[in-house]
Motif scaffolding. Structure first.
Motif, short mmCIF file in Angstrom:
data_model
loop_
_atom_site.label_atom_id
_atom_site.label_comp_id
_atom_site.label_asym_id
_atom_site.label_seq_id
_atom_site.Cartn_x
_atom_site.Cartn_y
_atom_site.Cartn_z
N SER A 142 -2.02 11.15 -3.28
CA SER A 142 -3.41 11.54 -3.07
C SER A 142 -4.35 11.02 -4.15
CB SER A 142 -3.52 13.07 -2.97
OG SER A 142 -3.05 13.66 -4.17
N ASP A 147 0.80 -1.24 0.00
CA ASP A 147 0.00 0.00 0.00
C ASP A 147 0.83 1.28 0.00
OD1 ASP A 147 -2.47 -1.25 -0.19
OD2 ASP A 147 -2.67 -1.45 1.98
N ASP A 160 -0.91 4.96 0.32
CA ASP A 160 -0.65 5.78 1.51
C ASP A 160 0.07 7.09 1.21
OD1 ASP A 160 -1.80 3.72 2.97
OD2 ASP A 160 0.13 2.85 3.58
N ASN A 161 0.84 7.17 0.12
CA ASN A 161 1.70 8.33 -0.12
C ASN A 161 1.31 9.21 -1.31
OD1 ASN A 161 4.06 8.07 1.88
ND2 ASN A 161 3.81 6.00 1.09
N ARG A 210 -0.51 -0.09 -6.22
CA ARG A 210 -0.70 -0.07 -4.77
C ARG A 210 0.63 -0.26 -4.03
NH1 ARG A 210 -6.08 -0.82 -3.45
NH2 ARG A 210 -7.41 -1.41 -5.18
#
Length: 152
Positions: A130, A123, A127-128, A141
């Motif tokens: 937007s 992920d 997570d990093n 991902r």
């Protein structure tokens, strides 16, 4: 063709950096602790590569980008070869690189250059970043981590 250290990142450099990493904020953050090399043909910027020292013996290949007009002509391999020799001459023992698990061309390139997978950051791109990133018809991902031993 000439490979030289980047003294100051200009707009043309950022256009290439963003090809490999669409998050300008992350780029600006890692450039603070990194150094890069540009590949020039005359005045034309063909590509660039950015390295970030991790510790005394390990260095990360943080960004590699080739202008679309020059892709698939061996320039990325030349830049990787240049920086692996550069790093080995400065007593780095290992080079690591992270790339998307859906980045098939990049995964092929790094493995062709003797990098080997050692981990996956699950992920990472969720997570990093937007906005979702899609490559080869798949949502990106996870990040594959690869490394290369620089000791001869």
């Amino acid at each position: 063709m000439k490979i030289a250290r980047i003294k100051k990142y200009e707009q043309a450099h950022f256009q290439l950096l963003l090809l490999a990493d669409p998050n300008r904020h992350l780029i600006e953050q890692y450039l603070k602790s990194s150094f890069g090399f540009e590949m020039l043909e005359g005045e034309n910027l063909i590509g660039l590569i950015v390295l970030t020292p991790i510790d005394q013996f390990k260095i990360e290949l943080k960004n590699l980008a080739i202008d679309s007009k020059y892709q698939h002509q061996g320039y990325a391999q030349k830049l990787i070869q240049f920086v692996t020799e550069y790093a080995a001459q400065r007593n780095y023992h290992e080079m690591v690189v992270g790339t998307g698990t859906t980045s098939f061309v990049q995964l092929y390139l790094y493995q062709k250059m003797n990098f080997r997978c050692f981990a996956v950051k699950t992920d990472f791109f969720i997570d990093n970043y937007s906005k979702p990133i899609f490559e080869n018809g798949l949502q990106l991902r996870d990040m594959s981590l690869l490394h290369k031993n620089l000791l001869k």
